[in-house]
Design a protein around this motif. Structure first.
Motif, PDB file in Angstrom:
ATOM      1  N   ARG A  48      38.657  24.523  42.444  1.00  0.00           N
ATOM      2  CA  ARG A  48      40.049  23.984  42.383  1.00  0.00           C
ATOM      3  C   ARG A  48      41.287  25.007  42.112  1.00  0.00           C
ATOM      4  O   ARG A  48      42.472  24.615  42.596  1.00  0.00           O
ATOM      5  CB  ARG A  48      40.419  22.691  41.073  1.00  0.00           C
ATOM      6  N   GLN A 115      30.811  25.313  31.290  1.00  0.00           N
ATOM      7  CA  GLN A 115      30.748  24.417  32.517  1.00  0.00           C
ATOM      8  C   GLN A 115      29.875  25.082  33.692  1.00  0.00           C
ATOM      9  O   GLN A 115      29.613  24.284  34.507  1.00  0.00           O
ATOM     10  CB  GLN A 115      32.084  24.063  32.806  1.00  0.00           C
ATOM     11  N   HIS A 135      26.952  21.574  32.180  1.00  0.00           N
ATOM     12  CA  HIS A 135      26.703  21.041  33.273  1.00  0.00           C
ATOM     13  C   HIS A 135      25.407  21.382  33.986  1.00  0.00           C
ATOM     14  O   HIS A 135      25.270  21.595  35.019  1.00  0.00           O
ATOM     15  CB  HIS A 135      27.747  21.308  34.186  1.00  0.00           C
ATOM     16  N   SER A 209      39.165  27.781  33.041  1.00  0.00           N
ATOM     17  CA  SER A 209      38.894  26.278  33.521  1.00  0.00           C
ATOM     18  C   SER A 209      40.352  25.442  33.607  1.00  0.00           C
ATOM     19  O   SER A 209      41.113  25.610  33.038  1.00  0.00           O
ATOM     20  CB  SER A 209      38.252  25.521  32.415  1.00  0.00           C
ATOM     21  N   SER A 210      39.998  24.611  34.932  1.00  0.00           N
ATOM     22  CA  SER A 210      41.493  23.880  35.241  1.00  0.00           C
ATOM     23  C   SER A 210      41.486  22.742  34.177  1.00  0.00           C
ATOM     24  O   SER A 210      42.365  22.133  33.925  1.00  0.00           O
ATOM     25  CB  SER A 210      41.143  23.168  36.598  1.00  0.00           C
TER      26      SER A 210
HETATM   27  P1  NAD Z   1      37.988  24.631  38.256  1.00  0.00           P
HETATM   28  O1  NAD Z   1      37.786  25.113  39.616  1.00  0.00           O
HETATM   29  O2  NAD Z   1      38.339  23.357  38.288  1.00  0.00           O
HETATM   30  O3  NAD Z   1      39.246  25.485  37.642  1.00  0.00           O
HETATM   31  C1  NAD Z   1      38.936  26.777  37.515  1.00  0.00           C
HETATM   32  C2  NAD Z   1      40.178  27.326  37.136  1.00  0.00           C
HETATM   33  O4  NAD Z   1      40.207  28.804  36.893  1.00  0.00           O
HETATM   34  C3  NAD Z   1      41.589  27.241  38.076  1.00  0.00           C
HETATM   35  O5  NAD Z   1      42.538  26.454  37.454  1.00  0.00           O
HETATM   36  C4  NAD Z   1      41.917  28.629  38.685  1.00  0.00           C
HETATM   37  O6  NAD Z   1      43.240  28.707  38.704  1.00  0.00           O
HETATM   38  C5  NAD Z   1      41.394  29.446  37.397  1.00  0.00           C
HETATM   39  N1  NAD Z   1      41.040  30.760  37.786  1.00  0.00           N
HETATM   40  C6  NAD Z   1      40.287  31.057  38.632  1.00  0.00           C
HETATM   41  N2  NAD Z   1      40.012  32.377  38.471  1.00  0.00           N
HETATM   42  C7  NAD Z   1      40.758  32.808  37.628  1.00  0.00           C
HETATM   43  C8  NAD Z   1      40.634  34.433  37.029  1.00  0.00           C
HETATM   44  N3  NAD Z   1      40.149  35.251  37.695  1.00  0.00           N
HETATM   45  N4  NAD Z   1      41.721  34.376  35.837  1.00  0.00           N
HETATM   46  C9  NAD Z   1      42.292  33.132  35.475  1.00  0.00           C
HETATM   47  N5  NAD Z   1      41.989  32.106  35.939  1.00  0.00           N
HETATM   48  C10 NAD Z   1      41.208  31.941  36.977  1.00  0.00           C
HETATM   49  O7  NAD Z   1      36.691  24.871  37.623  1.00  0.00           O
HETATM   50  P2  NAD Z   1      36.088  24.148  36.246  1.00  0.00           P
HETATM   51  O8  NAD Z   1      37.364  23.839  35.258  1.00  0.00           O
HETATM   52  O9  NAD Z   1      35.239  25.297  35.392  1.00  0.00           O
HETATM   53  O10 NAD Z   1      35.681  22.955  36.393  1.00  0.00           O
HETATM   54  C11 NAD Z   1      34.635  22.886  37.880  1.00  0.00           C
HETATM   55  C12 NAD Z   1      33.379  22.339  37.625  1.00  0.00           C
HETATM   56  O11 NAD Z   1      32.945  23.288  38.625  1.00  0.00           O
HETATM   57  C13 NAD Z   1      32.585  22.729  36.482  1.00  0.00           C
HETATM   58  O12 NAD Z   1      31.978  21.444  36.078  1.00  0.00           O
HETATM   59  C14 NAD Z   1      31.453  23.689  37.097  1.00  0.00           C
HETATM   60  O13 NAD Z   1      30.184  23.243  36.497  1.00  0.00           O
HETATM   61  C15 NAD Z   1      31.585  24.031  38.251  1.00  0.00           C
HETATM   62  N6  NAD Z   1      31.538  25.297  38.846  1.00  0.00           N
HETATM   63  C16 NAD Z   1      30.759  26.277  38.540  1.00  0.00           C
HETATM   64  C17 NAD Z   1      30.766  27.350  39.144  1.00  0.00           C
HETATM   65  C18 NAD Z   1      30.148  28.493  38.492  1.00  0.00           C
HETATM   66  O14 NAD Z   1      28.989  28.479  37.991  1.00  0.00           O
HETATM   67  N7  NAD Z   1      30.458  29.830  38.326  1.00  0.00           N
HETATM   68  C19 NAD Z   1      31.732  27.726  40.345  1.00  0.00           C
HETATM   69  C20 NAD Z   1      32.346  26.622  40.839  1.00  0.00           C
HETATM   70  C21 NAD Z   1      32.410  25.320  40.202  1.00  0.00           C
END
Ligand code: NAD
Length: 266
Positions: A48, A115, A135, A209-210
């Motif tokens: 997101r 997550q 997750h 995390s968002s």
């Molecule tokens: P999300 O995508 O909803 O939110 C990520 C947040 O991190 C955003 O608000 C963004 O602005 C912020 N962000 C990104 N890079 C950043 C940085 N370098 N410094 C500071 N802030 C930063 O992700 P979420 O809240 O983890 O929820 C989404 C779901 O997606 C989870 O359930 C997870 O399982 C899954 N997911 C996991 C991965 C992974 O394992 N790396 C990747 C994508 C999604």
């Protein structure tokens, strides 16, 4: 390192960062909740954020919805290609992941709730017994009928050999990564362990995390109700910022090492 950079590291940069670094050094039990934002600097896009997978392609969200995955064979073919090409296979942990290992080495880490499904915390050196994968994990595939589990590498070998939607070898059911999709419940024992860790800490760090996915995000409230200080580290606003004692917006990979700079040597 320049003199200015060294000063920054020791003093935690801004006043707010320094204040939180003092809390980290003074805490007895820290629980951390991480999200996709801790791994973007390792080259794995979040969902997101501004460069997120769903921000760029909202339709991709269907692939992470259980009902759509069960009903649509073409979607499963696309999901298997995505798993095969997932950036997690070549990603390396970054300074943010490593800073959390530093907290653990000083004996302050109650638990690392994540997550994420990418396994980068364990690869950075976090003790797997302290990592709670809310997750699930991309490192295994699971049958949605008989629950048989196989290593993801085995499933991807079958994809490479020409099976574009490999069925379960035991019962013929539909295979999926061992991750929690929308419409799938969390493992109750795993979530209970996360709740206990949130309720039993004096500092709760919500990182990258968002905080828009429940029930994971609700752990912030569990922590505050249990008497912990909540610190939100995220580039964008979250629904829990109002509950937090501090909100920090710098990139996770730069900020976490500053937050752990005042820890005593392990
Ligand atoms: P999300 O995508 O909803 O939110 C990520 C947040 O991190 C955003 O608000 C963004 O602005 C912020 N962000 C990104 N890079 C950043 C940085 N370098 N410094 C500071 N802030 C930063 O992700 P979420 O809240 O983890 O929820 C989404 C779901 O997606 C989870 O359930 C997870 O399982 C899954 N997911 C996991 C991965 C992974 O394992 N790396 C990747 C994508 C999604």
């Amino acid at each position: 390192m320049s003199g200015e950079a060294a000063w920054d590291l020791v003093n935690g940069g801004s006043d707010e960062t320094g204040r939180v670094a003092d809390w980290v050094a003074g805490a007895a039990r820290i629980t951390v909740l991480t999200g996709a934002g801790i791994s973007t600097e390792s080259g794995i896009p979040d969902f997101r954020g501004p460069q997120g997978v769903w921000t760029k392609d909202p339709a991709a969200q269907r692939m992470f919805t259980l009902q759509a995955y069960l009903a649509d064979p073409q979607l499963r073919v696309r999901a298997w290609r995505n798993r095969r090409d997932h950036p997690a296979w070549v990603a390396e942990p970054n300074a943010g992941h490593r800073a959390l290992v530093d907290i653990e080495r000083t004996g302050r880490l109650r638990a690392l709730v994540t997550q994420n499904i990418d396994g980068l915390h364990q690869r950075a050196g976090s003790d797997p017994s302290r990592v709670i994968e809310l997750h699930g994990t991309l490192s295994a595939a699971e049958c949605l009928s008989c629950r048989a589990r196989i290593p993801m590498a085995e499933a991807l070998d079958r994809v490479a050999a020409g099976e574009d939607d490999p069925p379960c070898a035991r019962c013929g059911g539909i295979l999926k990564s061992a991750t929690v999709s929308f419409g799938q419940p969390l493992d109750p024992a795993v979530f209970r362990a996360a709740q206990e860790a949130a309720a039993d800490c004096d500092l709760f760090l919500a990182v990258g995390s968002s905080l828009s996915v429940q029930p994971a995000a609700g752990l912030c409230r569990v922590a505050v109700q249990g008497g912990a200080r909540l610190v939100v580290v995220n580039a964008e606003p979250t629904p829990y910022d109002g509950l937090a004692a501090a909100v920090l917006r710098d990139p996770v990979g730069e900020l976490l090492p500053r937050l752990t700079a005042r820890l005593p040597a392990a």
